[in-house]
Write a protein that holds these residues in place. Sequence first.
Motif, PDB file in Angstrom:
ATOM      1  N   PHE A  90      76.270  73.004 110.012  1.00  0.00           N
ATOM      2  CA  PHE A  90      76.526  73.880 109.016  1.00  0.00           C
ATOM      3  C   PHE A  90      76.368  73.478 107.570  1.00  0.00           C
ATOM      4  CE2 PHE A  90      80.055  75.875 106.470  1.00  0.00           C
ATOM      5  CZ  PHE A  90      79.692  77.222 106.627  1.00  0.00           C
ATOM      6  N   ARG A  91      76.963  72.292 107.415  1.00  0.00           N
ATOM      7  CA  ARG A  91      77.033  71.769 105.942  1.00  0.00           C
ATOM      8  C   ARG A  91      75.557  71.599 105.395  1.00  0.00           C
ATOM      9  NH1 ARG A  91      76.173  67.047 103.333  1.00  0.00           N
ATOM     10  NH2 ARG A  91      75.712  65.802 105.193  1.00  0.00           N
ATOM     11  N   LEU A  92      74.513  70.935 106.226  1.00  0.00           N
ATOM     12  CA  LEU A  92      73.343  70.975 105.929  1.00  0.00           C
ATOM     13  C   LEU A  92      72.669  72.371 105.824  1.00  0.00           C
ATOM     14  CD1 LEU A  92      72.128  67.762 108.019  1.00  0.00           C
ATOM     15  CD2 LEU A  92      72.551  67.884 105.615  1.00  0.00           C
ATOM     16  N   TRP A 142      69.939  74.503 102.952  1.00  0.00           N
ATOM     17  CA  TRP A 142      68.851  74.569 103.993  1.00  0.00           C
ATOM     18  C   TRP A 142      68.086  73.085 103.929  1.00  0.00           C
ATOM     19  CZ3 TRP A 142      69.212  78.131 107.047  1.00  0.00           C
ATOM     20  CH2 TRP A 142      69.766  79.264 106.740  1.00  0.00           C
ATOM     21  N   LYS A 143      68.991  72.217 104.015  1.00  0.00           N
ATOM     22  CA  LYS A 143      68.388  70.729 104.322  1.00  0.00           C
ATOM     23  C   LYS A 143      67.846  70.597 106.004  1.00  0.00           C
ATOM     24  CE  LYS A 143      70.360  67.629 100.798  1.00  0.00           C
ATOM     25  NZ  LYS A 143      70.809  68.750  99.980  1.00  0.00           N
ATOM     26  N   ILE A 144      68.422  71.606 106.812  1.00  0.00           N
ATOM     27  CA  ILE A 144      67.823  71.984 108.074  1.00  0.00           C
ATOM     28  C   ILE A 144      67.368  73.494 108.043  1.00  0.00           C
ATOM     29  CG2 ILE A 144      69.221  70.066 109.278  1.00  0.00           C
ATOM     30  CD1 ILE A 144      70.763  72.418 110.366  1.00  0.00           C
ATOM     31  N   HIS A 145      66.362  73.867 108.766  1.00  0.00           N
ATOM     32  CA  HIS A 145      65.859  75.203 108.982  1.00  0.00           C
ATOM     33  C   HIS A 145      66.757  76.223 109.622  1.00  0.00           C
ATOM     34  CE1 HIS A 145      63.966  74.711 112.777  1.00  0.00           C
ATOM     35  NE2 HIS A 145      63.555  73.783 112.373  1.00  0.00           N
ATOM     36  N   GLY A 146      66.308  77.260 109.873  1.00  0.00           N
ATOM     37  CA  GLY A 146      67.268  78.240 110.594  1.00  0.00           C
ATOM     38  C   GLY A 146      66.319  79.121 111.892  1.00  0.00           C
ATOM     39  N   LEU A 179      76.652  80.523 110.466  1.00  0.00           N
ATOM     40  CA  LEU A 179      77.857  80.698 111.264  1.00  0.00           C
ATOM     41  C   LEU A 179      77.639  80.312 112.939  1.00  0.00           C
ATOM     42  CD1 LEU A 179      79.142  84.223 110.181  1.00  0.00           C
ATOM     43  CD2 LEU A 179      79.843  82.134 109.537  1.00  0.00           C
ATOM     44  N   HIS A 180      76.234  80.508 113.481  1.00  0.00           N
ATOM     45  CA  HIS A 180      76.131  79.840 114.779  1.00  0.00           C
ATOM     46  C   HIS A 180      76.151  78.368 114.588  1.00  0.00           C
ATOM     47  CE1 HIS A 180      73.479  83.532 115.724  1.00  0.00           C
ATOM     48  NE2 HIS A 180      74.823  83.918 115.722  1.00  0.00           N
ATOM     49  N   GLN A 207      77.511  71.110 119.336  1.00  0.00           N
ATOM     50  CA  GLN A 207      76.468  70.273 119.130  1.00  0.00           C
ATOM     51  C   GLN A 207      75.175  70.864 118.884  1.00  0.00           C
ATOM     52  OE1 GLN A 207      74.609  67.072 122.117  1.00  0.00           O
ATOM     53  NE2 GLN A 207      76.202  66.000 120.979  1.00  0.00           N
ATOM     54  N   VAL A 208      74.552  70.339 118.031  1.00  0.00           N
ATOM     55  CA  VAL A 208      73.222  71.291 117.573  1.00  0.00           C
ATOM     56  C   VAL A 208      72.097  69.952 117.885  1.00  0.00           C
ATOM     57  CG1 VAL A 208      71.729  71.974 115.852  1.00  0.00           C
ATOM     58  CG2 VAL A 208      74.094  72.782 115.761  1.00  0.00           C
TER      59      VAL A 208
END
Length: 322
Positions: free
Chosen positions: A143-145, A149-153, A182-183, A189-190
Amino acid sequence: MPEVSVLVAVYNAAGFLSECLDSLLGQTLRDIQIICIDDGSTDASPELLSDYARRDPRIEVIRLDENGGQAHARNVGLQHATGRFICMLDADDWFAPDALQLMAAAFDDDTDCVLFDLVSVYGDRREPYPMASFSTMSGQEAFRLSLTWKIHGLYGVRADIHRRYPYDESCRAYSDDNTTRLHYLASRQVRRCPGVYYYRQHDSSVTHQVSVRRFDYLRANESMRRQMLQLGVGQPLLDLYENHRWLNLIDVYMFYHRHARQLSPSDRHYGLHELRRVWSTIDRRALDAHTAAKFGYRPCRSWTLFRLQEWLYFTLRGLLGR
């Protein structure tokens, strides 16, 4: 129950739709549900969808009478999703043949979201998304990243989480990005998988058009901040996102500076009003000192001074060809 449900919102995508659907029908994971939502298309998309649905019963077509935007279309499709995991695929994008199989296999008892490997496609040129390498991270960290958008969606998510957080429809464009965050926040864990999502970049996409919809980005950011406050995420994350909102405000102002004359007088008035309104809502105390000290990014004491700064900044950038 299919393993994966894929939501495909379709609006005037006839030029790309076959490649998108062929990539789904060619998946090595066969146990999938493909939900195509025709969002009021006026081109040949409805006929193409009907043809593909006749060929393969895994394709379900839902037709909407009026164009309501991607978030609304996907939410309609979400009501019909029966898979264990849910993901989306834009109608002008496509998956590598093993993408869904690799995504589904990456889920374990503690994993709630699985990111694809994202590759942006610019004609014949392909560029991986600039994301730091990782195998797993907590939902809180994801969520923080994702706030910057340091990680994509682009990912698959457990169906129960997606139903708990359907797509944000507060704007016609951009607000669906909030749902991604939100997901992640709802996930224990992601995880990342090597399945590839090909993200086509072209001039007819919403993000590349000169349209009043570009100002929706500001309202979408406000919607995200409201939801963060409701969820009680804490001041450090709120401050991080406030900096992101400020940078987005400058970016949208650049769009206004360059393209105002291409907008109608009413759209131009609306855009400037939105820029001023959002400028007044930014918490300047949260802004990074280095950013706030840069010419072009200074908050300024008044809207008039801020507009003068932006005019000078973007005029100079234009003269320098930047």
